[in-house]
Design an enzyme around this catalytic site. Structure first.
Site, PDB file in Angstrom:
ATOM      1  N   GLN A 151       2.930  -5.746  -0.014  1.00  0.00           N
ATOM      2  CA  GLN A 151       2.579  -5.344   1.350  1.00  0.00           C
ATOM      3  C   GLN A 151       2.800  -3.852   1.529  1.00  0.00           C
ATOM      4  O   GLN A 151       3.943  -3.402   1.565  1.00  0.00           O
ATOM      5  CB  GLN A 151       3.471  -6.124   2.328  1.00  0.00           C
ATOM      6  CG  GLN A 151       3.262  -5.773   3.780  1.00  0.00           C
ATOM      7  CD  GLN A 151       4.387  -6.327   4.644  1.00  0.00           C
ATOM      8  OE1 GLN A 151       5.554  -6.153   4.336  1.00  0.00           O
ATOM      9  NE2 GLN A 151       4.032  -6.987   5.721  1.00  0.00           N
ATOM     10  N   GLU A 173       4.813 -13.166   8.906  1.00  0.00           N
ATOM     11  CA  GLU A 173       5.988 -12.761   8.145  1.00  0.00           C
ATOM     12  C   GLU A 173       7.271 -13.226   8.835  1.00  0.00           C
ATOM     13  O   GLU A 173       8.155 -13.796   8.211  1.00  0.00           O
ATOM     14  CB  GLU A 173       6.024 -11.240   7.978  1.00  0.00           C
ATOM     15  CG  GLU A 173       7.316 -10.764   7.306  1.00  0.00           C
ATOM     16  CD  GLU A 173       7.358  -9.275   7.009  1.00  0.00           C
ATOM     17  OE1 GLU A 173       6.683  -8.517   7.718  1.00  0.00           O
ATOM     18  OE2 GLU A 173       8.072  -8.896   6.072  1.00  0.00           O
ATOM     19  N   SER A 227      13.550  -4.289  12.009  1.00  0.00           N
ATOM     20  CA  SER A 227      15.010  -4.268  12.085  1.00  0.00           C
ATOM     21  C   SER A 227      15.518  -5.084  13.276  1.00  0.00           C
ATOM     22  O   SER A 227      14.759  -5.430  14.180  1.00  0.00           O
ATOM     23  CB  SER A 227      15.503  -2.827  12.226  1.00  0.00           C
ATOM     24  OG  SER A 227      15.097  -2.313  13.479  1.00  0.00           O
TER      25      SER A 227
END
Lengths: 396, 379
Positions: free
Chosen positions: A136, A253, A379
């Site tokens: 990716q 994802e 994050s």
């Protein structure tokens, strides 16, 4: 309506028995609970394992690695419920999907929604057969969590695209055959100037360099693109539509990152060995024991949450909790791996060799690797921003 | 939110509407005196509201059909308790409709069920469990003693606090017939009408304006037909009590969060809506995550009761401990994020804080349930 539901339930039960029998006949027992062969492990090591080869051949032949894909794309054309049953039966025997990869989890579902038929036929069967592995190409040195600031340039040269720039934190790029990348096709806009491109890693001008992490693992890479020529047909969707496609892919994802992990092996028996037990048979450190119990309870509640949200989503309920799930999961698993190392004491501090056992070294490396969980895939902070703004409706 | 069937969804919506309109937080305020203690003459509940609950069938939700209940299941009652928790509605629904009814369902013989269940199911009888004897939940240390006397028993000892003790007609009293403190085999449950001679009760002025009681039993005589069961039945009841209380706590936490979130979206400081500050956004996002864990744990436990799941004890403790921690954190943050106004008796934040704290102590604190979960899982 009720009769339909019931007959579907009976069919599912029949399918479950069929799946159970087939898996019992084909999954090599030696691979049970071997996490090292999962998708982020080394390709060479996996390929060299004869049991793994057999298992992969069986699953790709059956199309069960991507059970819901149509057969022309290499899948088995099964219903979502049947695909879930396969997953559950695999989990029950300590098995795993041998072709679980960025291709199956992220690019495949994205191409099914946004790719043209030629692109689907060109790539999906090779993902399903595990002959073509993907990485990716999203993050860049200056565009990690702020992904939309990416600068890798993609210029329209008439008969091809010309790509120049650098990607980073590209998992498995050194072993990947292809890369799905976000590239900038318009420098005058931020989100609206990005396109989604499929790049053959064998193209001239590409270099992938592994990055050694604190855990010693090397599956992250830097990837350099120096005037790489890419065919025009490799653009997915429209020019400058890449951000929309990427957001969808990132949902796939996050979903895969927050999937239920079957393994909640209680840490208590290990703690009994390492720390000892008191007169009542309890872990002989009240403080460590209390923290372990709290973590294990949160883990159990987390698994119940994943099941609940999956059930609600299946029934058309809201499914915007993925960022929340990802943060809960990374927090719980990071703490769990810390507790495991703490419990092992000095034996949890070894890097290699004697007197550290394989399990101890694995625990140490897994703990160091777990630090990545709250960074990759968006994050902790970025996920909380998403929750605050999109789920809770707090002002920008 | 669990996937509910149509009837469950209707019940939940009805309970939410009723609690909002009939028992908003202002109804709880009426139970407080001006300074923040419980009003001396108040009983910690509203008899008219209780009658309405009974009329809507809530008192009989888990009672069997043949005794006037609707046998609708604990998930259904849990939904109601959660909605009542949202507005801090004070009622003996948990004590009576869940715990007392379950006691008779699970441990009562035909005669005992016929004697008590119809009244409990229609709300004319309020039941409760008298288990605690000290400041900490410790049923196995029960000291109240039952001595054989003729065909029946004589009870002597003290129970405190007894939830809804001042308004209950029927108490299920945990007593000891043999052994010393810590010995669970010697425990028995007795059906004791609260007007039995020798039973006196005193109200406790508690921070949440409820009126739990101190029961003093002096030579209270009960017949042989008062005996209901032993420690295993008690465990089953306490699991249900913990889960029911957890459902209420989930409602408390959910509303405390929603109220706080609304405040973050409207309060202006430093020229900005405070909810635009990232520090507060992330705190809200983290609390939202905790709420997800709490909801899952509570719903899994409610389903486990209805499915007679052997994992029920573990799931009961999981629910009570997880939601206990959640409601603790969120009620603290409700006060903190409201700033000075959150410290006043005039604002609702303090009422949520107080009820959350009381609920967390009832039927085993967070620490108690963590310890029990640890024991069940051999940690």
């Amino acid at each position: 309506m009720r009769a339909m539901v019931e007959s579907a339930a009976i069919e599912d039960q029949d399918f479950r028995l069929e799946a159970r029998a087939w898996l019992a006949a084909h999954f090599p027992p030696a691979l049970a609970n071997v996490p090292g062969l999962l998708f982020q492990g080394s390709r060479a090591a996996a390929d060299a394992n004869p049991d793994y080869q057999l298992w992969r051949a069986a699953m790709t032949g059956k199309g069960w690695g991507v059970p819901n894909w149509a057969s022309r794309y290499g899948g088995a054309g099964l219903t979502m419920a049947q695909g879930k049953i396969i997953g559950e039966e695999l989990t029950a025997i300590g098995g795993f999907n041998p072709i679980r990869s960025y291709g199956t989890m992220m690019l495949g579902p994205t191409l099914l929604e946004y790719g043209n038929e030629a692109q689907k036929l060109e790539h999906l069967p090779f993902i399903a057969s595990h002959e073509r592995r993907w990485c990716q190409g999203f993050s860049e040195p200056g565009a990690g969590s702020d992904l939309a600031s990416l600068t890798t340039r993609c210029t329209d040269m008439g008969d091809h695209w010309l790509v120049s720039g650098q990607k980073i934190w590209t998992s498995g790029a050194d072993e990947a055959d292809w890369c799905f990348a976000l590239v900038r096709t318009d420098t005058s806009r931020k989100h609206g100037g990005i396109s989604f491109l499929l790049i053959d890693m064998a193209s001239e001008g590409i270099e992938a360099r592994p990055i050694v992490l604190i855990s010693g693992s090397t599956h992250f890479c830097e990837v350099f693109f120096n005037d790489v020529k890419v065919p025009k047909g490799n653009l997915v969707g429209e020019v400058n539509q890449g951000w929309t496609i990427a957001k969808r892919l990132l949902q796939f994802e996050r979903n895969s990152l927050s999937e239920v992990k079957a393994d909640i092996t209680p840490l208590a028996p290990l703690a009994h060995d390492y720390v000892g037990t008191d007169a009542l048979g309890r872990i002989d450190s009240p403080d460590l024991r209390a923290r372990m119990v709290r973590n294990a309870m949160r883990h159990e509640a987390y698994l119940a949450t994943v099941r609940r949200i999956a059930q609600e989503a299946k029934n058309g309920g809201p499914s915007n909790g993925v960022s929340t799930l990802k943060n809960l999961w990374s927090g719980i698993i990071q703490e769990r791996s810390e507790l495991l190392v703490e419990m092992m004491g000095a034996n949890g501090l070894g890097w290699a060799g004697e007197p550290y056992s394989d399990a101890e070294r694995e625990a140490t490396h897994a703990w160091l690797h777990s630090k990545a969980f709250s960074i990759y895939g968006g994050s902790y902070e970025v996920q909380n921003n998403i929750t605050a703004k999109h789920t809770l409706g707090l002002p920008g | 939110m669990a996937v509910l069937n149509e009837e469950q969804q209707m019940l939940k919506d009805m309970a939410a509407d009723w609690a909002r309109e009939r028992m908003p937080v202002t109804a709880l305020r009426a139970l407080y005196d001006h300074g923040g203690g419980g009003r001396a003459e108040a009983l910690g509940y509203d008899p008219d509201a209780w009658a309405e609950m009974a009329q809507m069938g809530w008192t009989g939700i888990v009672a069997p059909l043949e005794h006037g209940g609707s046998d609708f299941g604990c998930m259904g009652l849990g939904l109601v308790l959660e909605q009542l928790g949202r507005t801090l509605a004070a009622s003996p629904l948990l004590s009576s409709a869940l715990i007392a009814v379950s006691a008779l369902r699970l441990g009562g013989n035909a005669a005992q069920q016929a004697r008590w269940l119809p009244g409990l199911a229609d709300g004319s009888v309020i039941g409760t469990l008298a288990v605690e004897e000290g400041p900490h939940h410790a049923p196995e240390r029960t000291a109240l003693v039952a001595t054989p006397a003729g065909d029946g028993w004589t009870l002597n000892g003290i129970k405190r606090p007894v939830q809804d003790g001042m308004i209950a007609h029927l108490a299920i009293v945990v007593a000891r017939v043999e052994g010393g403190g810590g010995d669970r085999d010697g425990l028995r449950l007795f059906l004791v009408p609260t007007d039995a001679p020798g039973l006196t009760r005193e109200p406790l002025d508690q921070i949440d304006a409820r009126r739990p009681a101190t029961f003093t039993l002096t030579n209270v005589a009960v017949g042989a037909d008062a005996l209901l069961g032993g420690a295993d039945l008690l465990d089953q009841l306490l699991d249900r009590a913990a889960i029911g209380m957890a459902a209420e706590m989930l409602g408390i936490a959910d509303q405390a969060f929603d109220t706080t979130l609304d405040y973050l979206k409207t309060r202006v400081q430093f020229g900005a809506i405070i909810g635009s500050f990232q520090a507060l956004q992330h705190r809200a996002a983290d609390l939202f995550g905790e709420l997800q864990l709490a909801r899952s744990a509570v719903e899994a436990a409610l389903v486990a009761i209805d499915n007679d799941d052997p994992a029920l004890p573990r799931l009961a403790s999981l629910a009570k401990a997880i939601v206990g921690e959640t409601v603790h954190v969120i009620s603290q943050q409700m006060v903190q994020l409201h700033g000075g106004i959150g410290m006043t008796h005039e604002h609702d934040a303090g009422l949520y804080l107080k009820r959350a704290c009381v609920a967390a102590q009832c039927y085993g604190s967070t620490a108690w349930h963590r310890e029990r979960w640890a024991r069940l899982n051999r940690y």
